[in-house]
Write an enzyme that holds these catalytic residues in place. Structure first.
Site, PDB file in Angstrom:
ATOM      1  CE1 TYR A 128      -3.760  -2.520  10.416  1.00 16.40           C
ATOM      2  CE2 TYR A 128      -1.812  -3.668   9.614  1.00 16.40           C
ATOM      3  CZ  TYR A 128      -2.693  -2.630   9.528  1.00 16.40           C
ATOM      4  OH  TYR A 128      -2.537  -1.678   8.565  1.00 16.40           O
ATOM      5  CE  LYS A 145      -0.261   2.880   2.268  1.00 16.47           C
ATOM      6  NZ  LYS A 145      -1.357   2.203   3.013  1.00 16.47           N
ATOM      7  CB  THR A 167      -3.069   1.282  10.239  1.00 13.66           C
ATOM      8  OG1 THR A 167      -3.588   0.433   9.222  1.00 13.66           O
ATOM      9  CG2 THR A 167      -1.898   0.613  10.903  1.00 13.66           C
ATOM     10  CD  GLU A 187      -0.581  10.848 -26.945  1.00 10.02           C
ATOM     11  OE1 GLU A 187      -1.291  10.162 -27.699  1.00 10.02           O
ATOM     12  OE2 GLU A 187       0.652  10.981 -27.105  1.00 10.02           O
ATOM     13  CB  THR A 238      -1.974   5.175   5.301  1.00 11.28           C
ATOM     14  OG1 THR A 238      -1.995   3.751   5.198  1.00 11.28           O
ATOM     15  CG2 THR A 238      -1.411   5.605   6.642  1.00 11.28           C
ATOM     16  CG  ASP A 239      -5.345   1.543   2.623  1.00  9.06           C
ATOM     17  OD1 ASP A 239      -4.112   1.565   2.800  1.00  9.06           O
ATOM     18  OD2 ASP A 239      -6.052   0.539   2.835  1.00  9.06           O
TER      19      ASP A 239
HETATM   20  N1  ASP Z   1      -6.235  -0.200   5.516  1.00  3.51           N
HETATM   21  C1  ASP Z   1      -5.786   0.778   6.460  1.00  3.51           C
HETATM   22  C2  ASP Z   1      -6.612   2.031   6.295  1.00  3.51           C
HETATM   23  O1  ASP Z   1      -6.445   2.751   5.333  1.00  3.51           O
HETATM   24  C3  ASP Z   1      -4.343   1.058   6.260  1.00  3.51           C
HETATM   25  C4  ASP Z   1      -3.738   2.133   7.115  1.00  3.51           C
HETATM   26  O2  ASP Z   1      -4.367   2.881   7.801  1.00  3.51           O
HETATM   27  O3  ASP Z   1      -2.490   2.259   7.059  1.00  3.51           O
HETATM   28  O4  ASP Z   1      -7.460   2.282   7.115  1.00  3.51           O
END
Ligand code: ASP
Length: 365
Positions: free
Chosen positions: A61, A200, A47, A322, A127-128
């Site tokens: 986006y 995250k 992103t 467990e 971020t994923d």
């Molecule tokens: N789907 C995007 C990615 O991980 C989300 C992001 O970058 O925040 O590339």
């Protein structure tokens, strides 16, 4: 020269040389005072390199459309804090990350960090899966020089895009001597997280990264990093893992635990030839009986390494708690999340199939 003058001179020399000696002991030479650090920015997509239809588009986006040169041009302030160069390693949304991209990235990072004219690396990333890439690199980068992974929650075209400030902070951090030897760092929203714990926690909010109960390492504030903690686990130059000659990694998958679970996914992964399975169990890594435990026992009998992890997010998965791990020859993940346990298990399997040795790795890294 009398005695006291002589002693003063010796102390003066020692005080000048001491910081240099200390930094050399980390294997990273001290930087000349007043000189800007040389920071390489490796772009991989996400992103932070995304574009939306309008300035108010913050979902829906397209990720990974802006190239590294434009990312750097968009933050002219970078030039005031480091000598930056950019390189596009690949261009993907990070949900499409895979083992081959990781190996390519790790090899490039290791090659660059061997160069005397590279003081630190920034990696721009979606971020994923940023936390997974961070932990993978934390185990295979063979240098104490700073590696900072940065992303953004809003695309570059959005009002109040967070990419530029995150990239600016990441560049300062990657060029800072304070970040030497701290392992791979993840930086967003002014917070410096360690690769092992960061995760995250919010699908859309800019304030999404947490290291949960163990806490993040420090802040970026007013152009400076402030560290308050560091990881006690071995990383980077102090690990036994070496990917320089690898083109693939052993097949390891994750099976998610839930009420009414059945054994189908476990059997399918075994039939597909997996070398390891991480079970993201409920609670303390508990295994559903009769569906799941017998399936994992069968998998282990076929040579598949089983790691009991937890979907909970905090706490230690207790060995022999467990499940009878000693008897069943299972491994526990300690505090690693299932997605990070998968990474450590893949790397462990490049070294050994011995479950005792693998268990020890889970208590070491
Ligand atoms: N789907 C995007 C990615 O991980 C989300 C992001 O970058 O925040 O590339």
């Amino acid at each position: 020269m009398n005695h006291s003058q002589h002693d003063r001179n010796r102390w003066a020399i020692l005080l000048c040389v001491l910081p240099l000696l200390l930094l050399c002991s980390s294997g990273v030479p001290a930087r000349e005072p007043g000189k800007l650090a040389n920071v390489m920015i490796l772009a991989t997509g996400g992103t932070i390199a995304g574009t939306g239809a309008t300035s108010t588009t913050t979902v829906g986006y397209t990720a990974a459309t802006v190239g590294v040169d434009r990312l750097i041009q968009a933050v002219p302030e970078l030039k005031t804090v480091a000598n930056v160069k950019g390189e596009q390693v690949f261009q993907i949304a990070s949900e499409n990350m895979n083992n081959e991209y990781w190996l390519k990235l790790a090899k490039r990072v290791n090659a660059l960090l061997k160069q005397d004219d590279v003081d630190g690396i920034v990696i721009t990333h979606g971020t994923d899966t940023i936390e997974e890439t961070a932990y993978f690199l934390n185990l295979v980068v063979k240098s104490k020089k700073p590696v900072v992974i940065v992303g953004a929650m809003r695309p570059s075209t959005a009002m109040s895009a967070d990419g530029p400030i995150n990239l600016y902070n990441a560049t300062i951090l990657a060029g800072s001597e304070a970040a030497v030897g701290k392992g791979v760092l993840v930086l967003l929203n002014d917070q410096i997280n360690g690769a092992r714990e960061v995760t995250k926690t919010n699908t859309a909010n800019a304030d999404t990264f947490r290291s949960w109960e163990l806490g993040f390492l420090g802040y970026m504030q007013d152009n400076k990093p402030y560290f308050y903690r560091q990881s006690t686990r071995r990383h980077t130059a102090d690990t036994e893992f070496d990917v320089s000659n690898l083109d693939t990694l052993p097949a390891v998958d994750i099976v998610y635990g839930y009420a009414n679970m059945n054994r189908l996914p476990i059997d399918a992964f075994v039939a597909a030839g997996d070398k390891g399975i991480v079970h993201a169990g409920v609670g303390d890594g508990s295994l559903a009986r009769p569906a799941v435990e017998p399936a994992l026992i069968d998998a282990r009998k076929k040579g598949v390494i089983i790691v009991r992890s937890s979907r909970v997010g905090n706490g230690i998965v207790a060995r022999n708690g467990e499940a009878k791990d000693d008897e069943l020859d299972f491994v526990v993940s300690d505090t690693l999340s299932p997605q990070k346990a998968r990474i450590l298990l893949m790397l462990a399997l490049t070294k050994t199939n011995d479950t005792k040795a693998i268990q020890q790795m889970f208590y070491t890294y």
